[in-house]
Write a protein that holds these residues in place. Structure first.
Motif, PDB file in Angstrom:
ATOM      1  N   SER A   2      22.922  73.437  39.455  1.00  0.00           N
ATOM      2  CA  SER A   2      23.276  74.045  38.171  1.00  0.00           C
ATOM      3  C   SER A   2      24.648  73.596  37.703  1.00  0.00           C
ATOM      4  O   SER A   2      25.573  73.526  38.497  1.00  0.00           O
ATOM      5  CB  SER A   2      23.314  75.563  38.310  1.00  0.00           C
ATOM      6  OG  SER A   2      22.116  76.120  37.931  1.00  0.00           O
ATOM      7  N   SER A 186      19.899  85.033  33.858  1.00  0.00           N
ATOM      8  CA  SER A 186      21.043  85.329  34.743  1.00  0.00           C
ATOM      9  C   SER A 186      21.454  86.775  34.528  1.00  0.00           C
ATOM     10  O   SER A 186      21.711  87.184  33.398  1.00  0.00           O
ATOM     11  CB  SER A 186      22.261  84.478  34.398  1.00  0.00           C
ATOM     12  OG  SER A 186      21.962  83.137  34.438  1.00  0.00           O
ATOM     13  N   VAL A 196      19.296  80.249  32.865  1.00  0.00           N
ATOM     14  CA  VAL A 196      19.279  79.011  33.645  1.00  0.00           C
ATOM     15  C   VAL A 196      18.113  78.183  33.108  1.00  0.00           C
ATOM     16  O   VAL A 196      16.992  78.685  32.971  1.00  0.00           O
ATOM     17  CB  VAL A 196      19.092  79.300  35.146  1.00  0.00           C
ATOM     18  CG1 VAL A 196      19.027  77.992  35.933  1.00  0.00           C
ATOM     19  CG2 VAL A 196      20.222  80.189  35.665  1.00  0.00           C
ATOM     20  N   GLU A 202      22.823  75.484  32.276  1.00  0.00           N
ATOM     21  CA  GLU A 202      22.953  76.928  32.232  1.00  0.00           C
ATOM     22  C   GLU A 202      23.638  77.315  30.933  1.00  0.00           C
ATOM     23  O   GLU A 202      24.598  76.664  30.521  1.00  0.00           O
ATOM     24  CB  GLU A 202      23.779  77.395  33.436  1.00  0.00           C
ATOM     25  CG  GLU A 202      23.616  78.857  33.703  1.00  0.00           C
ATOM     26  CD  GLU A 202      24.220  79.270  35.053  1.00  0.00           C
ATOM     27  OE1 GLU A 202      24.321  78.411  35.948  1.00  0.00           O
ATOM     28  OE2 GLU A 202      24.590  80.446  35.170  1.00  0.00           O
TER      29      GLU A 202
END
Ligand code: GLY
Length: 389
Positions: A2, A186, A196, A202
């Motif tokens: 991420s 999230s 995400v 993200e």
């Protein structure tokens, strides 16, 4: 791996169908920074829907609360369509053509009489016509039509054009599109904080709107208590073409209940004739079946025998986002920062204007407008996840 988000957007909308797009557009018009996550913005159920704006002819017993929202959205449609057309530079195929709901036998006629009584009790405008009067309005109707309801206020729009126009209007208003799937919500310290993405990115956001149509209950990371209770309800739809030599084939939407199934024929100005729709509880199945096509053509042929002369140009199935009470879920959930705009079931196209206005207001001010309050998602959950202040 991420990537860490660098900036926080005011609102991220998960789902770029017409409901997500109108939410994003209206929120951006209020000065919010908005992102939309969808691999194919403008797709979804609107690519299949017929686009009837049928607040009056789709009235059902027990749905009077929903009726209020439907009527309010229908009232806003002319101005909404004009504004969106101007903002996008596109024609939406909005057609103030009215609708004729007809009965083919004594049972259908009794059913339609009851609908008429309910409409009048609800203060709606509709006029009872004899079979002969129906055929005078629409000469292609079958000679056996026993009577009908003329509803001059139930119009139509082309949902594909509506979706395309909303994408353009969003782009012109500064909405940022992320053309990928949302993988997970999230949640940090009891608050929704962003999304995400499937591509590893993200997005951080102050507020997240879940507007994923029939898929809205599928996003990972959403706590069970606030997961929207939406389910897919399959609808098969046909598109035929009226050659110029037959025009005008029908001048308004014609619909009926035939052997318990709804069938409607929606004639567009460009010669397209949309015939819908099955209602099937088959999970995620979007197969077009011989049986579905057969039933639609059989029922439509009983209403308007001449349709068998027309070229059949498209068959398609889509998934309506069904909810437990057939009404949408609009506004904040019990999880701070997470809002819903989903569950519009048979009325997504009709409810687009009022949904956009309501969602933009609640995103900007924290308050749902009066007309949207009965549709809070909290009506389905006793549990509260709210943290003490
Ligand atoms: N509103 C028409 C349908 O859902 O089939």
């Amino acid at each position: 791996m991420s990537r860490t988000p660098s900036t926080t957007t005011d609102a991220v909308v998960v789902g770029g169908g017409i409901i997500g797009l109108v939410t994003a557009w209206r929120a951006a018009q209020r000065g919010l920074s908005v992102a939309v996550v969808d691999p194919e913005p403008g797709g979804g159920a609107a690519q299949v829907a017929a686009g009837m704006l049928a607040a009056v002819t789709e009235l059902h017993y027990g749905e009077q609360t929903l009726l209020g929202l439907n009527v309010e959205s229908a009232r806003r449609y002319p101005e909404f369509a004009a504004e969106l057309s101007e903002a996008s530079g596109r024609d939406l195929g909005y057609r103030a053509c009215g609708t004729l709901a007809v009965a083919l036998d004594a049972d259908d006629r009794a059913h339609l009489r009851e609908l008429h009584a309910l409409q009048r009790k609800s203060g709606l405008e509709s006029e009872w016509l004899s079979g002969r009067e129906c055929r005078r309005l629409e000469p292609m109707l079958a000679p056996g039509v026993r009577g009908g309801l003329r509803v001059d206020g139930d119009h139509q729009i082309d949902p594909r054009r509506l979706a395309g126009a909303l994408v353009t209007a969003c782009e012109r208003s500064g909405v940022v599109f992320h053309r990928t799937w949302a993988e997970r919500l999230s949640v940090v310290r009891g608050r929704a904080r962003g999304i995400v993405l499937a591509d590893g990115g993200e997005l951080a956001a102050d507020q997240v709107v879940l507007a994923g149509g029939s898929r809205s209950g599928q996003l990972a990371g959403v706590p069970d208590e606030v997961l929207p209770p939406v389910r897919p309800v399959k609808g098969q739809v046909l598109r035929l073409t009226v050659p110029k030599r037959y025009a005008p084939f029908l001048s308004r939407t014609v619909r009926a209940v035939v052997r318990g199934s709804h069938v409607y024929l929606v004639p567009r100005v460009n010669g397209e004739l949309v015939v819908g729709a099955t209602t099937e509880e088959l999970g995620w199945d979007t197969e077009v079946t011989a049986g579905g096509v057969y039933e639609l053509l059989r029922d439509a042929h009983e209403l308007v025998p001449g349709i068998t002369e027309l070229p059949l140009t498209e068959t398609r199935a889509g998934l309506r986002p069904g909810s437990p009470d057939n009404a949408p879920l609009l506004g904040p959930t019990a999880l701070p920062g997470l809002l819903l705009a989903t569950g519009h079931y048979r009325n997504g196209v009709l409810l687009t204007p009022v949904t956009g206005d309501a969602m933009a207001q609640v995103l900007a001010t924290g308050e749902l407008p009066e007309e949207a309050r009965p549709f809070t998602p909290r009506r389905f959950s006793g549990a509260s996840l709210e943290q003490p202040a």
